[in-house]
Design a protein around this motif. Structure first.
Motif, PDB file in Angstrom:
ATOM      1  N   ALA A 188       0.685  -0.930   0.059  1.00 22.86           N
ATOM      2  CA  ALA A 188       0.020  -0.003  -0.181  1.00 22.86           C
ATOM      3  C   ALA A 188       0.419   0.825  -0.176  1.00 22.86           C
ATOM      4  O   ALA A 188       1.236   1.282   0.473  1.00 22.86           O
ATOM      5  N   TYR A 189       0.526   2.163  -0.667  1.00 26.05           N
ATOM      6  CA  TYR A 189       0.831   3.422  -0.438  1.00 26.05           C
ATOM      7  C   TYR A 189       2.491   3.799  -0.775  1.00 26.05           C
ATOM      8  O   TYR A 189       3.054   4.580  -1.014  1.00 26.05           O
ATOM      9  N   VAL A 190       2.595   2.285  -1.830  1.00 23.61           N
ATOM     10  CA  VAL A 190       4.094   2.602  -3.252  1.00 23.61           C
ATOM     11  C   VAL A 190       4.344   3.805  -3.627  1.00 23.61           C
ATOM     12  O   VAL A 190       3.161   4.058  -4.514  1.00 23.61           O
ATOM     13  N   HIS A 191       5.353   4.921  -3.840  1.00 26.87           N
ATOM     14  CA  HIS A 191       5.246   5.335  -4.986  1.00 26.87           C
ATOM     15  C   HIS A 191       6.560   5.250  -6.529  1.00 26.87           C
ATOM     16  O   HIS A 191       7.530   4.220  -5.132  1.00 26.87           O
ATOM     17  N   VAL A 192       6.470   5.014  -7.556  1.00 29.30           N
ATOM     18  CA  VAL A 192       7.244   4.299  -7.844  1.00 29.30           C
ATOM     19  C   VAL A 192       7.326   5.641  -9.274  1.00 29.30           C
ATOM     20  O   VAL A 192       5.797   6.137 -10.424  1.00 29.30           O
ATOM     21  N   ALA A 193       8.459   6.688  -9.398  1.00 27.65           N
ATOM     22  CA  ALA A 193       8.370   7.925 -10.133  1.00 27.65           C
ATOM     23  C   ALA A 193       9.090   7.870 -11.495  1.00 27.65           C
ATOM     24  O   ALA A 193       8.849   6.532 -11.597  1.00 27.65           O
ATOM     25  N   HIS A 194       9.025   8.707 -12.298  1.00 28.52           N
ATOM     26  CA  HIS A 194       9.050   8.587 -13.847  1.00 28.52           C
ATOM     27  C   HIS A 194      10.162   8.168 -14.101  1.00 28.52           C
ATOM     28  O   HIS A 194      11.350   8.281 -13.348  1.00 28.52           O
ATOM     29  N   ASP A 195      10.042   7.526 -15.081  1.00 28.97           N
ATOM     30  CA  ASP A 195      11.375   6.769 -15.693  1.00 28.97           C
ATOM     31  C   ASP A 195      12.404   5.805 -14.896  1.00 28.97           C
ATOM     32  O   ASP A 195      13.179   5.560 -14.694  1.00 28.97           O
ATOM     33  N   CYS A 196      11.187   5.440 -13.578  1.00 28.16           N
ATOM     34  CA  CYS A 196      11.765   3.961 -12.647  1.00 28.16           C
ATOM     35  C   CYS A 196      12.422   2.651 -13.619  1.00 28.16           C
ATOM     36  O   CYS A 196      11.225   2.888 -14.611  1.00 28.16           O
ATOM     37  N   ILE A 197      12.795   2.317 -13.776  1.00 32.51           N
ATOM     38  CA  ILE A 197      13.192   0.661 -13.983  1.00 32.51           C
ATOM     39  C   ILE A 197      12.983  -0.451 -13.127  1.00 32.51           C
ATOM     40  O   ILE A 197      14.333  -0.453 -12.036  1.00 32.51           O
ATOM     41  N   VAL A 198      12.281  -1.106 -13.280  1.00 33.68           N
ATOM     42  CA  VAL A 198      11.918  -1.706 -11.789  1.00 33.68           C
ATOM     43  C   VAL A 198      11.909  -3.313 -12.417  1.00 33.68           C
ATOM     44  O   VAL A 198      11.506  -4.068 -13.553  1.00 33.68           O
ATOM     45  N   GLY A 199      12.368  -4.004 -12.087  1.00 33.63           N
ATOM     46  CA  GLY A 199      12.575  -6.044 -12.533  1.00 33.63           C
ATOM     47  C   GLY A 199      11.486  -6.805 -11.589  1.00 33.63           C
ATOM     48  O   GLY A 199      10.814  -6.105 -11.798  1.00 33.63           O
ATOM     49  N   SER A 200      11.728  -7.413 -11.517  1.00 37.57           N
ATOM     50  CA  SER A 200      10.732  -9.174 -11.506  1.00 37.57           C
ATOM     51  C   SER A 200      10.857  -9.111  -9.769  1.00 37.57           C
ATOM     52  O   SER A 200      12.465  -9.602  -9.429  1.00 37.57           O
ATOM     53  N   ASN A 201      10.443  -9.736  -9.613  1.00 40.27           N
ATOM     54  CA  ASN A 201      10.458 -10.937  -7.595  1.00 40.27           C
ATOM     55  C   ASN A 201      10.604  -9.988  -6.839  1.00 40.27           C
ATOM     56  O   ASN A 201      11.252 -10.100  -6.268  1.00 40.27           O
TER      57      ASN A 201
END
Length: 255
Positions: A113-126
């Motif tokens: 809950a309430y996580v923020h992922v800002a612009h241009d982030c590259i997030v992997g898997s798992n």
């Protein structure tokens, strides 16, 4: 499958079995693949592509314009993979033309809950991002990472594969693969050895990674000096992963 109170733009493309809850809003240029469930009051804006079998919980905002003051309405993207759980109140922004115009999230992730992922982030898997964890713009997060609740990550930081942060950690420099960090500012506190055991790493490999950590952090070496010694070792893929994360660092590593 689609609640009568949901508002869906005619240009949005939804697989036939996508579920959309009450009062959800799905804008133009959104694509959602099979098996995905959009709960009540979720807002999704385009250009956004969402893969298969994702669950997006109530009040999440996905694909919104970013908060970068340089953003002037250019066409930018958000891509989300498969089998992600995005809990209530999460905010995920599209990219900017100052970077590659895209924000990406991989597959099999849990964003609490309430996580923020800002612009241009590259997030992997798992990966797991616990409640209120926040990524500033242009952050890179590797596979298998765990970010504790209220972790904050500064712009342009790189969080290496299988690393881990404690709750309330403030990260201002890159975190090498496997390393555990905590504090404000973050400091290194060993490696995620329990995670290694759960992934089936052999005792011999864990011992070698422990020696690598001591070489980097306990012998008073500069990162370049530690890299030189590590590169002379006979390397297993996991040690190569650690070396690559050191080699790629541009902000300096968390110590």
């Amino acid at each position: 499958m689609i609640h009568p109170t949901a508002i869906i733009d005619p240009s949005a493309v939804l697989a036939p079995d996508v579920k959309v809850g009450p009062y959800a809003v799905i804008g133009a240029n959104v694509e959602i693949d099979s098996g995905t469930e959009i709960n009540a009051h979720v807002v999704i804006k385009g250009h956004t592509r969402i893969g298969r079998n994702n669950r997006i919980f109530q009040f999440a905002s996905v694909g919104e314009d970013c908060q970068d003051l340089k953003y002037a309405g250019e066409t930018t993207w958000l891509e989300i993979g498969d089998n992600n759980v995005i809990r209530e109140g999460c905010t995920i922004h599209r990219g900017t033309t100052q970077d590659t115009s895209i924000t990406k999230i991989g597959s099999n992730n849990l964003l609490m809950a309430y996580v923020h992922v800002a612009h241009d982030c590259i997030v992997g898997s798992n990966i797991i991002m616990a409640n209120n964890a926040t990524l500033a713009g242009h952050v890179r997060v590797g596979d298998g990472v765990i970010l504790g609740g209220f972790t904050t990550v500064h712009q342009f930081c790189v969080i290496g594969d299988y690393s881990m942060s404690a709750a309330h950690t403030a990260i201002f420099k890159d975190v090498p693969a496997f390393v555990m960090v905590s504090g404000n500012p973050a400091k290194a506190h060993g490696m995620n050895f329990e995670g290694m055991r759960r992934r089936g790493y052999s005792p011999e490999l864990i011992r070698e990674l422990r020696q690598c950590y001591k070489l980097i952090y306990r012998q008073g070496l500069r990162t370049s000096e530690a890299l030189g010694r590590l590169e002379s070792m006979e390397k297993q893929p996991e040690i190569e992963l650690l070396i690559d994360s050191l080699r790629a660092s541009t902000r300096g590593i968390t110590r």
